[in-house]
Scaffold this motif. Sequence first.
Motif, PDB file in Angstrom:
ATOM      1  N   THR A  17      43.473 126.613   2.340  1.00 25.81           N
ATOM      2  CA  THR A  17      43.701 126.737   0.893  1.00 25.81           C
ATOM      3  C   THR A  17      42.725 127.727   0.286  1.00 25.81           C
ATOM      4  OG1 THR A  17      44.592 124.504   0.739  1.00 25.81           O
ATOM      5  CG2 THR A  17      43.726 125.467  -1.291  1.00 25.81           C
ATOM      6  N   HIS A  18      41.471 127.651   0.694  1.00 21.91           N
ATOM      7  CA  HIS A  18      40.461 128.594   0.200  1.00 21.91           C
ATOM      8  C   HIS A  18      40.815 130.029   0.590  1.00 21.91           C
ATOM      9  CE1 HIS A  18      36.695 130.543  -0.744  1.00 21.91           C
ATOM     10  NE2 HIS A  18      36.715 131.042   0.483  1.00 21.91           N
ATOM     11  N   LEU A  19      41.165 130.240   1.853  1.00 17.17           N
ATOM     12  CA  LEU A  19      41.491 131.594   2.317  1.00 17.17           C
ATOM     13  C   LEU A  19      42.675 132.178   1.555  1.00 17.17           C
ATOM     14  CD1 LEU A  19      41.050 131.240   6.185  1.00 17.17           C
ATOM     15  CD2 LEU A  19      39.461 132.264   4.532  1.00 17.17           C
ATOM     16  N   LEU A  20      43.701 131.366   1.337  1.00 13.67           N
ATOM     17  CA  LEU A  20      44.879 131.858   0.629  1.00 13.67           C
ATOM     18  C   LEU A  20      44.568 132.134  -0.840  1.00 13.67           C
ATOM     19  CD1 LEU A  20      47.701 129.694   2.260  1.00 13.67           C
ATOM     20  CD2 LEU A  20      46.954 132.015   2.855  1.00 13.67           C
ATOM     21  N   ALA A  21      43.749 131.299  -1.459  1.00 18.74           N
ATOM     22  CA  ALA A  21      43.342 131.542  -2.848  1.00 18.74           C
ATOM     23  C   ALA A  21      42.504 132.816  -2.940  1.00 18.74           C
ATOM     24  CB  ALA A  21      42.567 130.346  -3.389  1.00 18.74           C
ATOM     25  N   LEU A  22      41.639 133.019  -1.960  1.00 22.33           N
ATOM     26  CA  LEU A  22      40.815 134.227  -1.935  1.00 22.33           C
ATOM     27  C   LEU A  22      41.689 135.466  -1.779  1.00 22.33           C
ATOM     28  CD1 LEU A  22      37.909 135.324  -1.935  1.00 22.33           C
ATOM     29  CD2 LEU A  22      37.950 135.125   0.555  1.00 22.33           C
ATOM     30  N   LEU A  23      42.650 135.409  -0.880  1.00 21.62           N
ATOM     31  CA  LEU A  23      43.566 136.533  -0.702  1.00 21.62           C
ATOM     32  C   LEU A  23      44.332 136.799  -1.999  1.00 21.62           C
ATOM     33  CD1 LEU A  23      44.940 138.683   1.067  1.00 21.62           C
ATOM     34  CD2 LEU A  23      46.527 136.891   1.832  1.00 21.62           C
ATOM     35  N   GLN A  24      44.820 135.745  -2.635  1.00 22.41           N
ATOM     36  CA  GLN A  24      45.604 135.920  -3.851  1.00 22.41           C
ATOM     37  C   GLN A  24      44.786 136.553  -4.972  1.00 22.41           C
ATOM     38  OE1 GLN A  24      48.396 132.979  -4.642  1.00 22.41           O
ATOM     39  NE2 GLN A  24      48.869 133.687  -6.691  1.00 22.41           N
ATOM     40  N   SER A  25      43.523 136.213  -5.073  1.00 20.00           N
ATOM     41  CA  SER A  25      42.689 136.745  -6.155  1.00 20.00           C
ATOM     42  C   SER A  25      41.950 138.030  -5.773  1.00 20.00           C
ATOM     43  CB  SER A  25      41.679 135.682  -6.598  1.00 20.00           C
ATOM     44  OG  SER A  25      40.758 135.422  -5.557  1.00 20.00           O
ATOM     45  N   SER A  26      42.169 138.522  -4.572  1.00 20.12           N
ATOM     46  CA  SER A  26      41.376 139.639  -4.038  1.00 20.12           C
ATOM     47  C   SER A  26      41.740 141.004  -4.604  1.00 20.12           C
ATOM     48  CB  SER A  26      41.533 139.698  -2.516  1.00 20.12           C
ATOM     49  OG  SER A  26      42.870 140.085  -2.181  1.00 20.12           O
ATOM     50  N   GLY A  27      42.950 141.160  -5.109  1.00 19.28           N
ATOM     51  CA  GLY A  27      43.403 142.484  -5.519  1.00 19.28           C
ATOM     52  C   GLY A  27      43.852 143.329  -4.340  1.00 19.28           C
ATOM     53  N   ALA A  66      36.544 136.784   8.821  1.00 18.20           N
ATOM     54  CA  ALA A  66      35.318 137.113   8.089  1.00 18.20           C
ATOM     55  C   ALA A  66      35.210 136.261   6.827  1.00 18.20           C
ATOM     56  CB  ALA A  66      35.306 138.598   7.738  1.00 18.20           C
ATOM     57  N   ALA A  67      36.322 136.094   6.120  1.00 21.12           N
ATOM     58  CA  ALA A  67      36.318 135.252   4.920  1.00 21.12           C
ATOM     59  C   ALA A  67      36.004 133.801   5.276  1.00 21.12           C
ATOM     60  CB  ALA A  67      37.668 135.356   4.212  1.00 21.12           C
ATOM     61  N   LEU A  68      36.519 133.335   6.401  1.00 24.30           N
ATOM     62  CA  LEU A  68      36.251 131.967   6.844  1.00 24.30           C
ATOM     63  C   LEU A  68      34.771 131.787   7.159  1.00 24.30           C
ATOM     64  CD1 LEU A  68      37.269 129.149   7.610  1.00 24.30           C
ATOM     65  CD2 LEU A  68      37.809 130.067   9.892  1.00 24.30           C
ATOM     66  N   LEU A  69      34.184 132.748   7.845  1.00 24.55           N
ATOM     67  CA  LEU A  69      32.752 132.671   8.144  1.00 24.55           C
ATOM     68  C   LEU A  69      31.938 132.644   6.859  1.00 24.55           C
ATOM     69  CD1 LEU A  69      32.443 135.134  11.156  1.00 24.55           C
ATOM     70  CD2 LEU A  69      32.335 132.631  11.210  1.00 24.55           C
ATOM     71  N   LYS A 113      55.137 121.468  13.160  1.00 24.58           N
ATOM     72  CA  LYS A 113      55.393 121.550  14.600  1.00 24.58           C
ATOM     73  C   LYS A 113      54.174 121.148  15.435  1.00 24.58           C
ATOM     74  CE  LYS A 113      59.572 123.118  14.288  1.00 24.58           C
ATOM     75  NZ  LYS A 113      60.691 122.303  14.688  1.00 24.58           N
ATOM     76  N   GLY A 114      53.077 120.782  14.764  1.00 25.57           N
ATOM     77  CA  GLY A 114      51.873 120.380  15.491  1.00 25.57           C
ATOM     78  C   GLY A 114      51.156 121.535  16.157  1.00 25.57           C
ATOM     79  N   MET A 115      51.295 122.722  15.591  1.00 27.09           N
ATOM     80  CA  MET A 115      50.716 123.923  16.201  1.00 27.09           C
ATOM     81  C   MET A 115      49.428 124.386  15.523  1.00 27.09           C
ATOM     82  SD  MET A 115      54.294 125.956  16.860  1.00 27.09           S
ATOM     83  CE  MET A 115      53.547 127.347  17.690  1.00 27.09           C
ATOM     84  N   ILE A 116      48.873 123.549  14.652  1.00 22.69           N
ATOM     85  CA  ILE A 116      47.615 123.892  13.990  1.00 22.69           C
ATOM     86  C   ILE A 116      46.601 122.809  14.320  1.00 22.69           C
ATOM     87  CG2 ILE A 116      46.435 124.183  11.786  1.00 22.69           C
ATOM     88  CD1 ILE A 116      48.958 125.400  10.676  1.00 22.69           C
ATOM     89  N   SER A 117      45.522 123.231  14.969  1.00 21.05           N
ATOM     90  CA  SER A 117      44.450 122.302  15.300  1.00 21.05           C
ATOM     91  C   SER A 117      43.165 122.651  14.558  1.00 21.05           C
ATOM     92  CB  SER A 117      44.195 122.308  16.807  1.00 21.05           C
ATOM     93  OG  SER A 117      43.887 123.617  17.239  1.00 21.05           O
ATOM     94  N   SER A 118      43.145 123.846  13.943  1.00 22.63           N
ATOM     95  CA  SER A 118      41.965 124.310  13.216  1.00 22.63           C
ATOM     96  C   SER A 118      42.389 125.492  12.349  1.00 22.63           C
ATOM     97  CB  SER A 118      40.878 124.763  14.193  1.00 22.63           C
ATOM     98  OG  SER A 118      41.329 125.904  14.914  1.00 22.63           O
ATOM     99  N   GLU A 136      42.094 117.579   7.183  1.00 27.27           N
ATOM    100  CA  GLU A 136      41.670 117.800   5.801  1.00 27.27           C
ATOM    101  C   GLU A 136      40.734 119.003   5.694  1.00 27.27           C
ATOM    102  OE1 GLU A 136      41.131 114.778   7.387  1.00 27.27           O
ATOM    103  OE2 GLU A 136      42.888 113.754   6.561  1.00 27.27           O
ATOM    104  N   VAL A 137      39.877 119.172   6.681  1.00 22.67           N
ATOM    105  CA  VAL A 137      38.966 120.325   6.698  1.00 22.67           C
ATOM    106  C   VAL A 137      39.778 121.605   6.848  1.00 22.67           C
ATOM    107  CG1 VAL A 137      37.113 121.465   7.988  1.00 22.67           C
ATOM    108  CG2 VAL A 137      37.018 118.996   7.585  1.00 22.67           C
ATOM    109  N   THR A 138      40.712 121.592   7.766  1.00 24.13           N
ATOM    110  CA  THR A 138      41.556 122.774   7.989  1.00 24.13           C
ATOM    111  C   THR A 138      42.355 123.092   6.726  1.00 24.13           C
ATOM    112  OG1 THR A 138      41.689 122.333  10.348  1.00 24.13           O
ATOM    113  CG2 THR A 138      43.409 123.738   9.411  1.00 24.13           C
ATOM    114  N   GLN A 139      42.939 122.087   6.102  1.00 25.71           N
ATOM    115  CA  GLN A 139      43.716 122.322   4.878  1.00 25.71           C
ATOM    116  C   GLN A 139      42.844 122.906   3.781  1.00 25.71           C
ATOM    117  OE1 GLN A 139      45.371 118.378   4.349  1.00 25.71           O
ATOM    118  NE2 GLN A 139      47.318 118.991   5.252  1.00 25.71           N
ATOM    119  N   ARG A 140      41.633 122.393   3.633  1.00 26.13           N
ATOM    120  CA  ARG A 140      40.715 122.901   2.613  1.00 26.13           C
ATOM    121  C   ARG A 140      40.356 124.361   2.893  1.00 26.13           C
ATOM    122  NH1 ARG A 140      37.834 118.693   2.321  1.00 26.13           N
ATOM    123  NH2 ARG A 140      36.470 119.127   4.076  1.00 26.13           N
ATOM    124  N   GLU A 141      40.087 124.678   4.147  1.00 26.00           N
ATOM    125  CA  GLU A 141      39.720 126.053   4.494  1.00 26.00           C
ATOM    126  C   GLU A 141      40.896 127.009   4.310  1.00 26.00           C
ATOM    127  OE1 GLU A 141      36.104 125.264   7.686  1.00 26.00           O
ATOM    128  OE2 GLU A 141      38.125 125.593   8.474  1.00 26.00           O
TER     129      GLU A 141
END
Length: 146
Positions: A33-43, A114-117, A72-77, A26-31
């Motif tokens: 989702t945030h990164l993709l939303a940030l990229l989409q709104s970034s211009g 950098a966006a994640l940090l 495929k179980g390839m995302i742990s974070s 759930e933490v990974t999904q939230r992060e």
Amino acid sequence: MWRNARLGLLLVLSLGSAAYAHPPIEVTQREVTHLLALLQSSGCQFQRNGTWHEAAEAVSHLKKKYDYLLEKGMISSTESFIKNGASGSSMSGQSYQVRCPGKVPVNSADWLRAALLQYRGVSPSPSSSTLPARKSLILLETKVNV
């Protein structure tokens, strides 16, 4: 005496393994989702296999990669998603790039890390149209490693 020593060792080992445990999905999904939303709104634009794409198209592509890797179980974070899915093409091997208005292109992995940090509160939040200059990325990495 041996019993206490064994219990102490067991406690140390269990605490050590907890430090390396993967975050809940759930933490990974939230992060992510945030990164993709940030990229989409970034211009910003996103380069994939030598072609520049608008952010919305890039986000669509990255969502598909995220879903595939998750299945495929390839995302742990979030970091594993950035490394395994959002940093380059699995077909050509070329690194993805992000180019924001008035900035030089940077590797998508650097931009996303950098966006994640920033999202995690390690540095000030980014403006909606720029993220991050190479110099600020180096400063972010320095803060994390200190």
